[in-house]
Design a protein around this motif. Structure first.
Motif, PDB file in Angstrom:
ATOM      1  N   THR A 292      66.230  47.709 -19.544  1.00 46.36           N
ATOM      2  CA  THR A 292      66.381  46.588 -18.611  1.00 46.36           C
ATOM      3  C   THR A 292      65.563  45.392 -19.064  1.00 46.36           C
ATOM      4  OG1 THR A 292      66.736  48.141 -16.784  1.00 46.36           O
ATOM      5  CG2 THR A 292      66.137  45.880 -16.203  1.00 46.36           C
ATOM      6  N   ALA A 293      64.344  45.648 -19.534  1.00 38.52           N
ATOM      7  CA  ALA A 293      63.474  44.551 -19.981  1.00 38.52           C
ATOM      8  C   ALA A 293      64.089  43.817 -21.170  1.00 38.52           C
ATOM      9  CB  ALA A 293      62.103  45.096 -20.348  1.00 38.52           C
ATOM     10  N   LYS A 294      64.743  44.566 -22.072  1.00 40.53           N
ATOM     11  CA  LYS A 294      65.363  43.923 -23.232  1.00 40.53           C
ATOM     12  C   LYS A 294      66.537  43.041 -22.820  1.00 40.53           C
ATOM     13  CE  LYS A 294      64.083  47.457 -26.631  1.00 40.53           C
ATOM     14  NZ  LYS A 294      64.590  48.526 -27.536  1.00 40.53           N
ATOM     15  N   GLU A 295      67.240  43.451 -21.757  1.00 44.17           N
ATOM     16  CA  GLU A 295      68.424  42.722 -21.324  1.00 44.17           C
ATOM     17  C   GLU A 295      68.115  41.535 -20.424  1.00 44.17           C
ATOM     18  OE1 GLU A 295      70.866  45.604 -19.430  1.00 44.17           O
ATOM     19  OE2 GLU A 295      71.276  46.738 -21.278  1.00 44.17           O
ATOM     20  N   ARG A 296      66.937  41.530 -19.809  1.00 41.22           N
ATOM     21  CA  ARG A 296      66.675  40.519 -18.786  1.00 41.22           C
ATOM     22  C   ARG A 296      66.331  39.152 -19.366  1.00 41.22           C
ATOM     23  NH1 ARG A 296      61.253  41.860 -15.469  1.00 41.22           N
ATOM     24  NH2 ARG A 296      61.568  39.715 -14.793  1.00 41.22           N
ATOM     25  N   GLY A 297      66.065  39.063 -20.672  1.00 42.28           N
ATOM     26  CA  GLY A 297      65.679  37.783 -21.247  1.00 42.28           C
ATOM     27  C   GLY A 297      64.187  37.544 -21.070  1.00 42.28           C
ATOM     28  N   ALA A 298      63.797  36.296 -21.179  1.00 45.88           N
ATOM     29  CA  ALA A 298      62.376  35.959 -21.109  1.00 45.88           C
ATOM     30  C   ALA A 298      61.796  36.309 -19.737  1.00 45.88           C
ATOM     31  CB  ALA A 298      62.157  34.487 -21.392  1.00 45.88           C
ATOM     32  N   ILE A 299      60.614  36.912 -19.741  1.00 46.33           N
ATOM     33  CA  ILE A 299      59.869  37.157 -18.515  1.00 46.33           C
ATOM     34  C   ILE A 299      59.037  35.893 -18.239  1.00 46.33           C
ATOM     35  CG2 ILE A 299      58.011  38.522 -17.492  1.00 46.33           C
ATOM     36  CD1 ILE A 299      59.079  40.911 -19.095  1.00 46.33           C
ATOM     37  N   LEU A 300      59.139  35.369 -17.037  1.00 42.21           N
ATOM     38  CA  LEU A 300      58.578  34.052 -16.753  1.00 42.21           C
ATOM     39  C   LEU A 300      57.170  34.112 -16.178  1.00 42.21           C
ATOM     40  CD1 LEU A 300      61.778  32.436 -15.219  1.00 42.21           C
ATOM     41  CD2 LEU A 300      61.000  32.423 -17.588  1.00 42.21           C
TER      42      LEU A 300
END
Length: 263
Positions: A250-258
């Protein structure tokens, strides 16, 4: 000792360090003034809206650095959720009302306008036709318990809980973009004082208002995600989904963590 000294040097390198510390101190004073307002008689005087036509969002709150980003990544893995990360929906509602302390004098039409402002901001980020559960994740919304109660008395509130020493020290070690709240992390003592002030507001709100709260302990989530998440999923009224547990995918798919958790 070297790491702590390096963090201290990093903080002191912030432009206008002394000015920001003063702003942080003023921010903590405003939180303590709010805490003083939250009394049993004040809480009993608050009006709240009946549930509206739209599905009530859930709120993910907690002191900064308490694992809210890890938890929201697990929740993003559920097919029936839309997790919104640190967006000012509740702030849009608060601007309609003014200070949270003013809630005691709020009429139902004003609360309706505030709720409409919340959904107008939400609709900028999620299709209004989305039928699943919106999870509004913003840690310091823990200061907005009375406002959540007024607008969404049936809302599910997830409180992310972590050992206070870890949360405070982690906040001190981060390089935040400065605002009045994050200025409190320029000094480890100031950070501890912010924790005390914010937790005072949270615990008074939780104890004096009929908030629907489910705590989730960060250390338990790390040790055994499935065991920690199953009661939470039930609390949110969702079916269990094994896909939630693959938070790395999920973390890889979510894009940048803001948030600073990106690092």
């Amino acid at each position: 000792e070297a790491a702590f000294a390096a963090a201290t040097a990093m903080k002191r390198a912030v432009h206008d360090f002394d000015g920001w510390r003063k702003r942080g101190a003023a921010h903590r004073q405003s939180i303590r003034r709010l805490a003083a307002v939250i009394t049993p008689s004040w809480a009993r005087s608050l009006a709240c809206l009946p549930p509206g036509k739209r599905r009530t969002p859930a709120f993910l709150v907690g002191f900064p650095r308490s694992g809210t980003t890890l938890l929201d990544t697990f929740l993003m893995g559920h097919p029936d959720t839309a997790v919104l990360e640190e967006l000012p929906m509740l702030e849009a509602a608060r601007k309609v009302i003014g200070d949270v302390a003013a809630l005691a004098g709020c009429s139902e039409p004003m609360l309706e306008r505030a709720r409409a402002a919340y959904f107008a901001e939400l609709d900028r980020h999620v299709d209004s036709g989305f039928a699943g559960l919106v999870v509004d994740k913003l840690p310091l919304n823990m200061l907005g318990g009375p406002l959540v109660h007024g607008l969404f008395p049936d809302a599910a509130i997830i409180f992310a809980q972590r050992h206070p020493c870890d949360a405070v020290l982690s906040g001190f070690m981060q390089s935040f973009v400065m605002n009045d709240a994050m200025a409190c992390f320029l000094d480890v003592g100031d950070a501890a004082d912010l924790y005390d002030a914010a937790m005072t507001v949270w615990t008074k709100s939780r104890d004096l208002l009929p908030l629907r709260v489910q705590p989730l302990v960060y250390e338990e989530l790390v040790a055994d995600p499935a065991r920690a998440l199953r009661p939470l999923v039930e609390f949110l009224g969702l079916d269990w989904s094994e896909g939630m547990l693959d938070h790395r995918a999920t973390a890889k798919e979510r894009g940048a963590i803001l948030t600073p958790s990106y690092d």
